[in-house]
Scaffold this motif. Structure first.
Motif, PDB file in Angstrom:
ATOM      1  N   UNK A 125       0.897  -6.683   3.390  1.00 14.69           N
ATOM      2  CA  UNK A 125       0.326  -5.500   4.052  1.00 14.69           C
ATOM      3  C   UNK A 125       0.369  -4.302   3.103  1.00 14.69           C
ATOM      4  N   UNK A 153      -1.683  -0.458   9.283  1.00 10.74           N
ATOM      5  CA  UNK A 153      -2.614  -0.865   8.235  1.00 10.74           C
ATOM      6  C   UNK A 153      -4.054  -0.590   8.656  1.00 10.74           C
ATOM      7  N   UNK A 154      -4.397  -1.031   9.875  1.00 11.92           N
ATOM      8  CA  UNK A 154      -5.777  -0.895  10.346  1.00 11.92           C
ATOM      9  C   UNK A 154      -6.092   0.554  10.667  1.00 11.92           C
ATOM     10  N   UNK A 190      -2.281  -4.834   0.517  1.00 10.97           N
ATOM     11  CA  UNK A 190      -3.616  -4.653   1.102  1.00 10.97           C
ATOM     12  C   UNK A 190      -3.970  -3.182   1.200  1.00 10.97           C
ATOM     13  N   UNK A 208     -10.054  -7.567   0.128  1.00 11.79           N
ATOM     14  CA  UNK A 208      -9.492  -6.984   1.360  1.00 11.79           C
ATOM     15  C   UNK A 208      -9.748  -7.859   2.578  1.00 11.79           C
ATOM     16  N   UNK A 210     -11.441  -0.308  -2.449  1.00 10.11           N
ATOM     17  CA  UNK A 210     -12.597  -1.096  -2.004  1.00 10.11           C
ATOM     18  C   UNK A 210     -13.884  -0.369  -2.342  1.00 10.11           C
ATOM     19  N   UNK A 235       3.210  -2.912  11.673  1.00 10.46           N
ATOM     20  CA  UNK A 235       2.645  -2.798  10.333  1.00 10.46           C
ATOM     21  C   UNK A 235       1.150  -3.059  10.333  1.00 10.46           C
ATOM     22  N   UNK A 236       0.725  -4.057  11.110  1.00 11.93           N
ATOM     23  CA  UNK A 236      -0.702  -4.374  11.185  1.00 11.93           C
ATOM     24  C   UNK A 236      -1.475  -3.198  11.764  1.00 11.93           C
ATOM     25  N   UNK A 243       7.915  -5.555  14.272  1.00 15.88           N
ATOM     26  CA  UNK A 243       7.696  -4.784  13.036  1.00 15.88           C
ATOM     27  C   UNK A 243       6.378  -5.185  12.394  1.00 15.88           C
ATOM     28  N   UNK A 244       6.102  -6.481  12.379  1.00 19.83           N
ATOM     29  CA  UNK A 244       4.852  -6.939  11.766  1.00 19.83           C
ATOM     30  C   UNK A 244       3.639  -6.405  12.519  1.00 19.83           C
ATOM     31  N   UNK A 245       3.719  -6.422  13.842  1.00 20.55           N
ATOM     32  CA  UNK A 245       2.592  -5.907  14.625  1.00 20.55           C
ATOM     33  C   UNK A 245       2.403  -4.416  14.356  1.00 20.55           C
ATOM     34  N   UNK A 256       8.150 -13.169   7.074  1.00 15.85           N
ATOM     35  CA  UNK A 256       8.162 -11.748   7.410  1.00 15.85           C
ATOM     36  C   UNK A 256       8.109 -10.901   6.140  1.00 15.85           C
ATOM     37  N   UNK A 304      -7.012   2.392   7.624  1.00 18.04           N
ATOM     38  CA  UNK A 304      -8.083   1.777   6.838  1.00 18.04           C
ATOM     39  C   UNK A 304      -9.126   2.838   6.481  1.00 18.04           C
ATOM     40  N   UNK A 305      -9.269   2.998   5.220  1.00 15.84           N
ATOM     41  CA  UNK A 305     -10.298   3.955   4.802  1.00 15.84           C
ATOM     42  C   UNK A 305      -9.758   5.345   4.574  1.00 15.84           C
ATOM     43  N   UNK A 331      -0.031 -13.886  11.510  1.00 14.75           N
ATOM     44  CA  UNK A 331       0.684 -13.350  12.662  1.00 14.75           C
ATOM     45  C   UNK A 331       0.598 -14.293  13.854  1.00 14.75           C
ATOM     46  N   UNK A 383       5.012  -8.449   4.975  1.00 16.02           N
ATOM     47  CA  UNK A 383       5.173  -7.016   4.732  1.00 16.02           C
ATOM     48  C   UNK A 383       4.643  -6.646   3.346  1.00 16.02           C
TER      49      UNK A 383
END
Lengths: 237, 256
Positions: free
Chosen positions: B248, A207-208, B251, B85, B256, A203-204, A199-201, B241, A211-212, B96, B245
């Motif tokens: 994230x 997120x990326x 963020x 950021x 920005x 989410x990352x 889940x965290x991956x 965890x 971006x923008x 992570x 979350x």
């Protein structure tokens, strides 16, 4: 019918008294070393040979199959009953010489009165000590009885004991050390942590990826703590 | 807008709180793992001889993960308060990585706990205790460790003195069964380290020899060790965890 009568008469003819005692392995106290690979522990024959104050009491140790053919006229300390030649060719040896003084009656309460057969290792190979109480050479089975000799004539004997089997040791390579599978706790930890990490991956990545981009207009949800500049349009010119 | 300002402050507050907890737990994890690695019960040689010292690898990872968590939590607090950021992105990525390492440590500790069985120690004890030609220093260590274990805990063998009777062993090769049904360290010893009653010990008279096995004395500390590393780590990771979350989400909402 003649044969049993003859057999009954034989001990009487030799003058040996059959005492009604059977040698037993020690029951009380419970001993951890009652039977090992080369020794066993018998109760002392207390209050059994009371009428034979002058006799030497010997312990006869025989192979199970040779017990019935043992001749009571055998003399201790001779090559025919030497421990060092046991079990081949000698099939029964005599050891643990004692007199009535060693087995006083009655037994004091609380005393541990035992005989450890096989405890003398120093004379096991010494041919000059044929009455050695040496360690038994194999797992058996063995039978024992006590024999009282006066001079060199047998005068009394106990019955043969039940067959005594000693321990046989297994090789340690027979121990299996394969694990019995995984416990519930380990499976729970692995599964839950893997899911959380996934889940965290995710989410990352999300997120990326965003971006923008003005996804869902959320970029204006939080503002930086900066003052807002106001542009003034000067319409005069 | 006042409402979203409040939202931001609440989220920031929660994230700072979360990071503070992570920092403290990181220190606690480091301390716990240092304690385990310092081998307080003297059982490390036995585990090493059974090639089962993964638990120590897990503890070593735990030490560094704990320090990393503490450092990263400080970074996280700074990043949240500043609303930066880049800082928060660095924080998330490093967290992570730390998460992955701690995950490995927890799973290793939990798996190792399953493999600690009496048979494992029994086989190793029979094959190595008092080995007459020690192949390497490990065998000497095994003998010394078992001697200390049996004397200090008043126990004998893994399941009991009968271990030495039921199986042949390296010990049996040099010590005859009639003279040493079990090692002399299994006897009740006096202040000088000599058996109180050697004949009583050889016979197996209760009170002159140790009749219970040492497995409880071994498995107790090892299991507590494994539990401590595995489940405390698991709890920290669950909390981390949630904090990650939240970070994230925070963020992705920063301008920005």
């Amino acid at each position: 019918t003649m044969l049993p009568l003859l057999l009954l008469l034989l001990p009487v003819a030799h003058g040996i008294v059959e005492l009604g005692y059977t040698p037993v392995l020690t029951k009380s106290p419970s001993l951890g070393g009652l039977r090992t690979a080369s020794t066993f522990v018998l109760d002392q024959p207390r209050c059994v040979f009371d009428e034979y104050g002058n006799a030497d009491i010997w312990l006869v140790v025989a192979l199970d199959q040779a017990a019935s053919t043992f001749n009571n006229t055998a003399r201790p300390g001779t090559p025919e009953t030497a421990f060092q030649s046991f079990p081949d060719p000698v099939s029964a040896y005599m050891t643990l010489n004692a007199t009535l003084a060693n087995y006083p009656c009655p037994k004091p309460a609380g005393d541990i009165t035992v005989l450890r057969v096989g405890s003398e290792t120093s004379c096991a190979e010494d041919a000059e000590r044929p009455t050695c109480n040496g360690p038994l050479p194999g797992p058996g089975p063995y039978r024992v009885k006590f024999l009282a000799l006066q001079g060199s004539e047998p005068v009394a004997e106990t019955s043969w004991s039940a067959p005594i089997m000693l321990r046989t040791a297994k090789s340690p390579s027979s121990i299996s050390t394969t694990s019995k599978g995984h416990s519930a706790g380990m499976i729970a930890i692995t599964t839950i942590l893997s899911i959380l990490f996934a889940i965290l991956l995710a989410g990352l990545v999300a997120m990326l990826f965003f971006w923008g981009s003005d996804s869902c207009g959320s970029s204006s949800t939080f503002s930086k703590p900066e003052s807002v500049t106001v542009r003034r349009y000067n319409t005069h010119h | 807008m006042a409402k979203s300002e409040d939202c931001v402050h609440i989220l920031q507050g929660l994230l700072v709180f979360g990071n503070v907890v992570i920092g403290m737990c990181g220190i606690a994890l480091t301390a716990e793992c240092i304690y385990f690695v310092s081998n307080p019960h003297g059982l490390y040689p036995l585990l090493k001889a059974t090639e089962n010292n993964d638990i120590y690898a897990a503890a070593w990872i735990g030490i560094f993960v704990g320090l990393a968590l503490f450092a990263l939590s400080i970074l996280g607090i700074i990043g949240v308060i500043k609303g930066s950021r880049t800082l928060l992105l660095v924080y998330i990525i490093l967290m992570l990585i730390t998460f992955a390492f701690e995950m490995a440590s927890c799973i290793t500790a939990a798996t190792h706990q399953d493999s600690v069985t009496p048979e494992l120690f029994l086989k190793q004890m029979l094959e190595r205790y008092q080995k007459s030609e020690p192949a390497n220093n490990n065998d000497n260590e095994v003998t010394k460790t078992w001697d200390e274990l049996m004397v200090q805990n008043h126990c004998c063998g893994v399941l009991g003195p009968s271990d030495w009777q039921e199986y042949t062993s390296a010990f049996r090769l040099t010590h005859s069964d009639a003279d040493y049904p079990w090692p002399q360290k299994c006897c009740v010893l006096d202040a000088q380290g000599l058996p109180v009653n050697l004949d009583g010990c050889k016979l197996g008279v209760p009170g002159y020899y140790n009749s219970n096995g040492c497995y409880d004395a071994i498995s107790g500390p090892v299991n507590r060790h494994a539990w401590g590393v595995a489940w405390f780590g698991f709890a920290i990771l669950c909390w981390t965890f949630c904090v990650l979350l939240g970070t994230m989400f925070y963020w992705s909402g920063i301008e920005y």
